[in-house]
Design a protein around this motif. Structure first.
Motif, PDB file in Angstrom:
ATOM      1  N   UNK A  58       0.942  -1.095   0.159  1.00  0.00           N
ATOM      2  CA  UNK A  58       0.066   0.092  -0.094  1.00  0.00           C
ATOM      3  C   UNK A  58       0.751   1.355   0.088  1.00  0.00           C
ATOM      4  N   UNK A  59       0.221   2.328  -0.395  1.00  0.00           N
ATOM      5  CA  UNK A  59       0.873   3.555  -0.568  1.00  0.00           C
ATOM      6  C   UNK A  59       0.185   4.905   0.398  1.00  0.00           C
ATOM      7  N   UNK A  60       0.810   5.568   1.003  1.00  0.00           N
ATOM      8  CA  UNK A  60       0.458   6.740   1.772  1.00  0.00           C
ATOM      9  C   UNK A  60       0.875   7.935   1.131  1.00  0.00           C
ATOM     10  N   UNK A  61       0.093   8.953   1.574  1.00  0.00           N
ATOM     11  CA  UNK A  61       0.561  10.510   1.123  1.00  0.00           C
ATOM     12  C   UNK A  61       0.879  10.458  -0.346  1.00  0.00           C
ATOM     13  N   UNK A  62      -0.519  10.270  -1.260  1.00  0.00           N
ATOM     14  CA  UNK A  62      -0.362  10.396  -2.604  1.00  0.00           C
ATOM     15  C   UNK A  62       0.751   9.700  -3.427  1.00  0.00           C
ATOM     16  N   UNK A  63       0.808   8.455  -2.798  1.00  0.00           N
ATOM     17  CA  UNK A  63       1.686   7.322  -3.298  1.00  0.00           C
ATOM     18  C   UNK A  63       3.239   7.715  -2.948  1.00  0.00           C
ATOM     19  N   UNK A  64       3.570   8.481  -2.260  1.00  0.00           N
ATOM     20  CA  UNK A  64       4.830   9.080  -1.745  1.00  0.00           C
ATOM     21  C   UNK A  64       5.543   7.915  -0.933  1.00  0.00           C
ATOM     22  N   UNK A  65       4.963   7.414  -0.251  1.00  0.00           N
ATOM     23  CA  UNK A  65       5.578   6.228   0.634  1.00  0.00           C
ATOM     24  C   UNK A  65       4.799   4.933   0.502  1.00  0.00           C
ATOM     25  N   UNK A  66       5.493   3.786   0.256  1.00  0.00           N
ATOM     26  CA  UNK A  66       5.170   2.762   0.168  1.00  0.00           C
ATOM     27  C   UNK A  66       5.522   1.729   1.288  1.00  0.00           C
ATOM     28  N   UNK A  67       4.452   1.011   1.573  1.00  0.00           N
ATOM     29  CA  UNK A  67       4.872  -0.141   2.511  1.00  0.00           C
ATOM     30  C   UNK A  67       4.331  -1.387   2.224  1.00  0.00           C
ATOM     31  N   UNK A  68       5.063  -2.392   2.833  1.00  0.00           N
ATOM     32  CA  UNK A  68       4.563  -3.882   2.530  1.00  0.00           C
ATOM     33  C   UNK A  68       4.267  -4.429   4.055  1.00  0.00           C
ATOM     34  N   UNK A  69       3.093  -5.230   3.938  1.00  0.00           N
ATOM     35  CA  UNK A  69       2.555  -5.700   5.100  1.00  0.00           C
ATOM     36  C   UNK A  69       2.381  -7.187   4.878  1.00  0.00           C
ATOM     37  N   UNK A  70       3.238  -8.141   5.640  1.00  0.00           N
ATOM     38  CA  UNK A  70       3.360  -9.248   5.533  1.00  0.00           C
ATOM     39  C   UNK A  70       2.706 -10.127   6.609  1.00  0.00           C
ATOM     40  N   UNK A  71       1.959 -11.077   6.399  1.00  0.00           N
ATOM     41  CA  UNK A  71       1.465 -11.914   7.535  1.00  0.00           C
ATOM     42  C   UNK A  71       2.435 -13.153   7.740  1.00  0.00           C
ATOM     43  N   UNK A  72       3.561 -12.739   8.666  1.00  0.00           N
ATOM     44  CA  UNK A  72       4.577 -13.490   8.805  1.00  0.00           C
ATOM     45  C   UNK A  72       4.325 -14.393   9.895  1.00  0.00           C
ATOM     46  N   UNK A  73       3.596 -14.433  10.735  1.00  0.00           N
ATOM     47  CA  UNK A  73       3.158 -15.282  11.994  1.00  0.00           C
ATOM     48  C   UNK A  73       3.656 -14.503  13.124  1.00  0.00           C
TER      49      UNK A  73
END
Length: 167
Positions: A58-73
């Motif tokens: 996902x991205x926040x602030x107009x796509x300026x910051x990208x994050x990955x959220x992982x269901x790792x356990x």
């Protein structure tokens, strides 16, 4: 497409999709960009059911910051050793982010503008003016601001300004 070559990967225990949805509702012009799912491949390592969410980007602030959220356990959890700072223009913006991010979070882990959200992720909700006051060459003024800040949970720009001016 990400503007940065570095993307923070946030490790969750089954909450990646919920967290991505939460963050994209708080920050302006944000969106989930991709969702990837576990397959049977590697199940002996990851233990997840095929079809369950593995990664949400996902991205926040107009796509300026990208994050990955992982269901790792459950192996890893967040701590305040890593946090994300939000540079706020004024008290209204501080209040907005503080109220949104603290909803359902751990109030015992709030201090000096730091808030821990309901997923355990730490954020620093910081008014831009605080950085200016703490960087002032007059060490007496910046010391008073630091002392005032240390007594706060959510930062109060007016109180910080009063401390800066010696009032």
């Amino acid at each position: 497409m990400s503007l940065s070559k570095i993307t923070p990967c946030l490790w969750f225990d089954g909450q990646a999709e919920e967290a991505a949805q939460f963050y994209t509702t708080i920050f302006p012009n944000s969106r989930i960009t991709t969702t990837q799912y576990y397959t049977d491949a590697g199940k002996e390592y990851h233990g997840r059911e095929a079809g369950s969410v593995m990664v949400v980007e996902f991205t926040i602030f107009n796509g300026q910051h990208t994050f990955t959220a992982l269901n790792g356990g459950p192996q890893f959890t967040f701590s305040e050793a890593i946090s994300f700072q939000i540079d706020c223009e004024d008290q209204d913006e501080v209040n907005y982010y503080w109220d949104k991010l603290s909803a359902g979070g751990d109030e015992r882990r709030q201090q000096c503008g730091w808030v821990v959200d309901k997923f355990g992720l730490a954020w620093q909700v910081i008014p831009r003016r605080l950085k200016e006051m703490l960087s002032d060459k007059d060490r007496v003024k910046s010391s008073r601001v630091t002392e005032s800040m240390m007594r706060m949970k959510k930062l109060d720009v007016v109180q910080l300004e009063r401390a800066f001016e010696g009032a």
